[in-house]
Design a protein around this motif. Structure first.
Motif, PDB file in Angstrom:
ATOM      1  N   VAL A  98      71.309  66.607 -33.597  1.00  0.00           N
ATOM      2  CA  VAL A  98      70.105  66.686 -33.956  1.00  0.00           C
ATOM      3  C   VAL A  98      69.376  65.650 -34.841  1.00  0.00           C
ATOM      4  CG1 VAL A  98      68.702  68.430 -35.842  1.00  0.00           C
ATOM      5  CG2 VAL A  98      70.842  69.297 -34.561  1.00  0.00           C
ATOM      6  N   VAL A  99      68.128  65.395 -34.101  1.00  0.00           N
ATOM      7  CA  VAL A  99      67.188  64.259 -34.909  1.00  0.00           C
ATOM      8  C   VAL A  99      65.938  64.428 -35.506  1.00  0.00           C
ATOM      9  CG1 VAL A  99      68.416  62.801 -32.918  1.00  0.00           C
ATOM     10  CG2 VAL A  99      66.072  63.840 -32.793  1.00  0.00           C
ATOM     11  N   ARG A 100      65.376  63.828 -36.522  1.00  0.00           N
ATOM     12  CA  ARG A 100      64.442  64.194 -37.248  1.00  0.00           C
ATOM     13  C   ARG A 100      63.205  63.261 -37.205  1.00  0.00           C
ATOM     14  NH1 ARG A 100      64.491  68.257 -41.011  1.00  0.00           N
ATOM     15  NH2 ARG A 100      66.758  67.906 -41.242  1.00  0.00           N
ATOM     16  N   LEU A 101      62.143  63.286 -36.677  1.00  0.00           N
ATOM     17  CA  LEU A 101      61.058  62.238 -36.796  1.00  0.00           C
ATOM     18  C   LEU A 101      60.561  62.090 -38.052  1.00  0.00           C
ATOM     19  CD1 LEU A 101      58.990  64.049 -33.923  1.00  0.00           C
ATOM     20  CD2 LEU A 101      60.187  61.935 -34.121  1.00  0.00           C
ATOM     21  N   GLU A 102      60.544  60.778 -38.300  1.00  0.00           N
ATOM     22  CA  GLU A 102      60.340  60.146 -39.696  1.00  0.00           C
ATOM     23  C   GLU A 102      58.759  60.141 -39.849  1.00  0.00           C
ATOM     24  OE1 GLU A 102      62.401  56.773 -39.627  1.00  0.00           O
ATOM     25  OE2 GLU A 102      64.229  57.421 -39.958  1.00  0.00           O
ATOM     26  N   PRO A 103      58.392  60.247 -41.065  1.00  0.00           N
ATOM     27  CA  PRO A 103      57.065  60.084 -41.322  1.00  0.00           C
ATOM     28  C   PRO A 103      56.427  58.624 -40.944  1.00  0.00           C
ATOM     29  CG  PRO A 103      57.882  60.721 -43.500  1.00  0.00           C
ATOM     30  CD  PRO A 103      59.111  60.320 -42.311  1.00  0.00           C
ATOM     31  N   VAL A 104      55.184  58.529 -40.519  1.00  0.00           N
ATOM     32  CA  VAL A 104      54.522  57.261 -40.027  1.00  0.00           C
ATOM     33  C   VAL A 104      54.313  56.360 -41.244  1.00  0.00           C
ATOM     34  CG1 VAL A 104      52.389  56.534 -39.102  1.00  0.00           C
ATOM     35  CG2 VAL A 104      53.079  58.408 -38.235  1.00  0.00           C
ATOM     36  N   ALA A 105      54.688  55.237 -41.103  1.00  0.00           N
ATOM     37  CA  ALA A 105      54.978  54.227 -42.169  1.00  0.00           C
ATOM     38  C   ALA A 105      53.324  53.822 -42.377  1.00  0.00           C
ATOM     39  CB  ALA A 105      55.514  52.821 -41.598  1.00  0.00           C
ATOM     40  N   ARG A 106      52.969  53.730 -43.626  1.00  0.00           N
ATOM     41  CA  ARG A 106      51.850  53.282 -44.160  1.00  0.00           C
ATOM     42  C   ARG A 106      51.117  52.104 -43.324  1.00  0.00           C
ATOM     43  NH1 ARG A 106      52.260  52.098 -49.814  1.00  0.00           N
ATOM     44  NH2 ARG A 106      52.920  50.130 -49.137  1.00  0.00           N
ATOM     45  N   GLU A 107      51.879  51.023 -43.362  1.00  0.00           N
ATOM     46  CA  GLU A 107      51.186  49.862 -42.712  1.00  0.00           C
ATOM     47  C   GLU A 107      50.895  50.111 -41.131  1.00  0.00           C
ATOM     48  OE1 GLU A 107      49.924  47.384 -44.167  1.00  0.00           O
ATOM     49  OE2 GLU A 107      50.509  47.912 -45.934  1.00  0.00           O
ATOM     50  N   GLU A 108      51.910  50.935 -40.507  1.00  0.00           N
ATOM     51  CA  GLU A 108      51.676  51.106 -39.089  1.00  0.00           C
ATOM     52  C   GLU A 108      50.467  52.066 -38.893  1.00  0.00           C
ATOM     53  OE1 GLU A 108      55.441  52.854 -37.773  1.00  0.00           O
ATOM     54  OE2 GLU A 108      56.322  50.955 -37.557  1.00  0.00           O
ATOM     55  N   ALA A 109      50.159  53.169 -39.704  1.00  0.00           N
ATOM     56  CA  ALA A 109      49.005  53.856 -39.478  1.00  0.00           C
ATOM     57  C   ALA A 109      47.702  53.050 -39.773  1.00  0.00           C
ATOM     58  CB  ALA A 109      49.019  54.939 -40.663  1.00  0.00           C
ATOM     59  N   LEU A 110      47.599  52.117 -40.775  1.00  0.00           N
ATOM     60  CA  LEU A 110      46.710  51.127 -40.944  1.00  0.00           C
ATOM     61  C   LEU A 110      46.251  50.302 -39.887  1.00  0.00           C
ATOM     62  CD1 LEU A 110      47.002  50.294 -44.731  1.00  0.00           C
ATOM     63  CD2 LEU A 110      45.227  51.750 -43.869  1.00  0.00           C
ATOM     64  N   THR A 111      47.744  49.813 -39.219  1.00  0.00           N
ATOM     65  CA  THR A 111      47.164  48.803 -38.084  1.00  0.00           C
ATOM     66  C   THR A 111      46.581  49.632 -36.916  1.00  0.00           C
ATOM     67  OG1 THR A 111      49.107  47.448 -38.936  1.00  0.00           O
ATOM     68  CG2 THR A 111      48.568  47.548 -36.691  1.00  0.00           C
ATOM     69  N   TYR A 112      47.105  50.900 -36.626  1.00  0.00           N
ATOM     70  CA  TYR A 112      46.625  51.679 -35.580  1.00  0.00           C
ATOM     71  C   TYR A 112      45.215  52.098 -35.744  1.00  0.00           C
ATOM     72  CZ  TYR A 112      46.389  55.668 -32.745  1.00  0.00           C
ATOM     73  OH  TYR A 112      45.605  56.554 -31.400  1.00  0.00           O
ATOM     74  N   LEU A 113      44.746  52.216 -37.149  1.00  0.00           N
ATOM     75  CA  LEU A 113      43.274  52.641 -37.330  1.00  0.00           C
ATOM     76  C   LEU A 113      42.429  51.555 -37.078  1.00  0.00           C
ATOM     77  CD1 LEU A 113      44.041  55.007 -40.301  1.00  0.00           C
ATOM     78  CD2 LEU A 113      43.465  55.870 -38.163  1.00  0.00           C
ATOM     79  N   SER A 114      42.881  50.469 -37.499  1.00  0.00           N
ATOM     80  CA  SER A 114      41.933  49.365 -37.609  1.00  0.00           C
ATOM     81  C   SER A 114      42.067  48.582 -36.262  1.00  0.00           C
ATOM     82  CB  SER A 114      42.257  48.314 -38.574  1.00  0.00           C
ATOM     83  OG  SER A 114      43.514  48.101 -38.749  1.00  0.00           O
TER      84      SER A 114
END
Length: 904
Positions: free
Chosen positions: A469-485
């Motif tokens: 069983v594996v669990r997906l981890e929350p998106v890291a804050r910096e990765e979200a910002l990098t993706y958005l910008s």
């Protein structure tokens, strides 16, 4: 002195690079080199040096710039001469790489014209070796960009010329490698894709060639609103024909029994299934833009268990982790919108890419349609394989029960997405069935929301005992910002970034922990006029998520200006308004929520209409034609009998009968001669019996025999598909089912309409067992009842057999006078045939869909061109495709639409 513009601008003197003092000098030299040997007027120099409004002293500054440039170039500066209204750079082909490039290309064309292809290829290679990147890379002002783009096009033409000549020389492998990269750089250049498809087909890589075509078609439709050119479409059709398997020779009687099945047929089913699944999900991944250069990173970690090491990784290594498991069973958990479905899709594609010839085929399926209390897991898996790949049911091509043998033989790895999307009362039974069925070590991948999985395992005790069983981890804050910008500029997102770093537990920070919400934010605030700072004004995470979900459809259907040449019929923008899309998609979402389903299947759309309404609708439509028939035959009394009999039969059949499912057939003539003859004989016998029963002349009986024989026989041309590598889609299922439904309806309409008209016009009025004063004949009633029951059973089995049997007895026993002119028999025959044809049509999936779709469209709940609308929603990313059905992009989108658009 050497000048280079095929890449970044460079000037070299005696092998040493000459630096230019300012960007303005670089632009001045660039415009002179682009027009080498020609006069460049001062006005054009000004345009090249200043993108915006030039200063009042622009002419003087140009002169100063040219003077400084001459000084910088030393002796070579004398090549820049003043000539009338401007300046001219005197250079020869050896000094400027663009001129040398054109000289090599011209020489290559000349050699090719002399059939010296190998020498021509060498010249093209020499020409392309001069390129170091896009022309004038990093220096493209508005004035320079057009001429530089022409140079880039010349390079692309040279690449295609070289590829064309190398294909003739048989160098297909090198061409594939080079053009794969080149087509990635030029994703809508049709001529390059055509050459790549030819090279792949020449190597026998038909699946990849078809994938290239479908990818190009989607990009052209999405970006330009056009279809691939006819040459590309013809090549794709030819590739599919070449890829179709050759018929295998029948086994010799001496070698094995006549009823033995050649083993290679089943092996081919496995291979073609792998090809089909690859094509299917590659196309879907591309449509969902899952291969973007910088996708959101999905990280996972294994749920800790005693005695086992903790596993961690990301999307790139999940396939390797799965392959290394001692028991290849994997459960993927995550919060809503955390990327479970994306991981399942990418895992499927990676397993297919690395699959060895003897490995099982990963098949991605949605669990939403499985009822474990009614259907065994293996039966359901086999059924879904048959639905998505109907050719597997063709016993002649792939052996008997190929889908079941694929499942039971361990030839498939079920990748089951969405245990949480099943009704809550079925999840424990499903998990228990999975554990029992897969306990023998079969491979499995299962996804589920974390809360729902824990609820099932704790409440019911069901668990996949051997699974990791594996669990997906929350998106890291910096990765979200990098993706958005990444594609929108960092400045617009600075207020958001600063707030998130200062307040890591703010509402927006909590919302951006799932890829779904990050993507919705990107979609909603990716346009220049949108201000991401608006997100900071909402203090409640649930409210913010609701707003983002509500904005998804309006943003997907935002009206934007269309470029010239875009076809509005295929354009993904401009055809539907956000208001229309929200209303129609909301209705479909409510329909699915009521049905407790995620699968939007067009043949189940009738369920969106209340049972009584849909049965009455069909009953009235059928009754109309029979009322006219009875009225023409013998007035209002007979009209009432006919209308009530057949209209009532239609009502009861569709109120209590089994709903129709698509037959999944295609029109095929090969190998049908023997069946055609057998069916013709049966139809001819029916025509003879009907003609004799109604006392028709011998010539008319023979004519009826011919008509009924042809009508019965043509159905053998509707056969199971033969190519398992072709994946069902909503459109292909509808198209094939429509062909079969219309053919069936027309055949009954013609045959029985012709018979009714002839019986009305030419019957000898023989009476067998008359009753009720001669107005009713028991013998004809029995004959009509038997014919009606046979008709109903053939169309929809038990309930229909009883209903149409009674209707046939009531109507068939009626005695009425013969026609006195030719017009009434013609009218009666046409109306009777139309009524029978409609009764047949609505017992088929397409006819049933057609009637109810018209009703829903007429009442404003759905668009008139529903399939076009659904396909458009799929291209926009609102829907996703899973085999023959559509699904909303995410369960939360469906749930939200159903809630916010609920009717009062």
């Amino acid at each position: 002195m050497r000048f280079r513009i095929l890449g970044t601008l460079e000037v070299r003197a005696d092998g040493v690079r000459v630096g230019l003092a300012s960007p303005r000098q670089q632009r001045a030299l660039a415009v002179l080199l682009l027009n080498a040997g020609a006069v460049v007027p001062v006005e054009r120099m000004i345009d090249a040096l200043w993108d915006d409004e030039p200063p009042a002293t622009a002419v003087k500054q140009v002169r100063n710039c040219v003077s400084a440039l001459r000084s910088r170039l030393g002796e070579a500066g004398a090549a820049i001469v003043t000539d009338g209204p401007g300046y001219r750079l005197q250079t020869d082909a050896d000094e400027l790489d663009a001129l040398r490039f054109r000289r090599h290309v011209a020489a290559a064309r000349g050699l090719a014209a002399q059939a010296k292809l190998a020498d021509a290829v060498e010249e093209i290679r020499a020409a392309l070796a001069l390129w170091r990147g896009p022309a004038l890379d990093g220096l493209r002002t508005t004035t320079l960009a057009g001429r530089a783009a022409l140079l880039d096009d010349q390079r692309a033409d040279a690449v295609e010329l070289g590829a064309e000549w190398r294909l003739r020389l048989g160098e297909t492998g090198d061409v594939v490698r080079e053009l794969t990269e080149f087509c990635g750089e030029h994703p809508t250049r049709e001529s390059s894709h055509l050459l790549l498809m030819r090279a792949l087909a020449a190597e026998g890589r038909y699946a990849e060639a078809s994938t290239v075509f479908h990818g190009l078609r989607r990009r052209l439709a999405g970006e330009l609103g056009v279809d691939p050119n006819p040459e590309l479409r013809r090549l794709h059709d030819r590739i599919l024909t070449e890829a179709a398997p050759e018929p295998e020779p029948e086994p010799e009687p001496e070698a094995e029994p006549a009823d033995a099945e050649p083993p290679h047929r089943f092996d081919r089913a496995v291979t073609e299934l792998a090809e089909a699944v690859t094509w299917q999900w590659r196309a879907e991944a591309e449509l969902r833009s899952l291969h973007r250069p910088q996708p959101i990173m999905l990280r996972w970690s294994a749920v800790a268990r005693a005695g086992k090491r903790v596993l961690r990784g990301d999307l790139d290594d999940i396939a390797g982790t799965f392959a290394a498991l001692p028991v290849r069973q994997l459960v993927v958990l995550g919060d809503p919108g955390s990327g479970k479905s994306v991981l399942a899709l990418m895992l499927t594609l990676e397993l297919l890419r690395t699959r060895a010839p003897d490995d099982p085929v990963p098949v991605l399926l949605s669990l939403a349609s499985w009822d474990p209390q009614r259907e065994h897991l293996d039966s359901w898996l086999a059924g879904r394989l048959a639905e998505n790949h109907p050719a597997l049911l063709n016993a002649r091509e792939y052996g008997a029960a190929a889908p079941t043998r694929l499942v039971l033989g361990g030839h498939v790895v079920p990748v089951l997405d969405g245990l949480d999307e099943m009704p809550a009362d079925l999840r424990a039974a499903a998990l228990d069935a999975l554990d029992q069925t897969m306990a023998v070590g079969r491979s499995l991948v299962l996804t589920c929301r974390s809360a729902e999985y824990e609820q099932v395992t704790r409440g019911a005790g069901a668990v996949l005992s051997a699974a990791t069983v594996v669990r997906l981890e929350p998106v890291a804050r910096e990765e979200a910002l990098t993706y958005l910008s990444a594609r929108q500029g960092e400045d617009r997102w600075l207020p958001v970034a600063e707030r998130l770093r200062r307040e890591p537990d703010a509402a927006l920070a909590r919302v951006l922990r799932t890829p779904l919400m990050v993507d919705l934010v990107r979609i909603g605030y990716g346009r220049p006029h949108a201000d991401p700072a608006e997100l900071l004004a909402v203090a409640d995470a649930d409210v913010l998520e609701g707003r983002l979900l509500d904005s998804f459809v309006p943003n997907a259907y935002a009206q934007v200006p269309q470029p010239p040449g875009r076809n509005p019929k295929t354009s993904p923008t401009g055809r539907y308004t956000a208001e229309q899309a929200t209303r129609w998609l909301g209705f479909l979402a409510r329909h699915l929520e009521r049905a407790r389903s995620r699968d939007l299947a067009w043949w189940q759309l009738y369920r969106a209409v209340p049972a009584g309404t849909r049965a009455a609708l069909i009953g009235v439509l059928i009754a109309v034609f029979f009322v006219v028939t009875g009225w023409v035959d013998d007035g209002p009394a007979l009209a009432a009998v006919y209308g009530l009999s057949f209209g009532g039969a239609g009502y009861l059949t569709h109120r209590f009968g089994r709903p129709p499912e698509p037959l999944r057939t295609e029109l095929r003539f090969a190998g049908a001669a023997r069946k055609f003859a057998g069916r013709f004989a049966i139809g001819a016998a029916v025509g003879v019996l009907l003609g004799l029963g109604w006392s028709l002349a011998a010539g008319l009986v023979g004519f009826l025999a011919l008509v009924f024989g042809l009508v019965f026989a043509v159905h053998v041309w509707l056969a199971k598909p033969v190519d398992a590598s072709r994946v069902s889609s909503p459109r292909t299922i509808l198209r094939n089912e429509r062909t079969g439904a219309i053919a069936l309806a027309v055949s009954f309409m013609v045959s029985l309409g012709l018979f009714d008209g002839m019986a009305f016009a030419f019957t000898a009025q023989t009476r067998f067992l008359p009753v009720l004063g001669g107005h009713y004949d028991l013998a004809l009633a029995v004959a009509g009842g038997i014919a009606g029951a046979a008709f109903g059973f053939f169309m929809a089995r038990g309930v229909a057999a009883a209903c149409y049997g009674i209707a046939g007895a009531l109507a068939g026993g009626q005695v009425f006078p013969a026609a006195t002119s030719a017009v009434p028999p013609i009218v009666a025959g046409v109306c009777f045939g139309a009524g029978i044809g409609l009764a047949v049509l609505v017992t088929r999936a397409w006819g049933n869909y057609f009637v109810h779709h018209l009703w829903l469209a007429a009442t404003g709940r759905l668009p008139w061109r529903l399939m076009h609308f659904l396909d458009d929603a799929h291209r926009r990313g609102v829907l996703r495709q899973a085999g023959g059905v559509y699904q909303f992009r995410h369960a939360r989108v469906q749930e939200r639409l159903a809630t916010v658009t609920a009717e009062e």
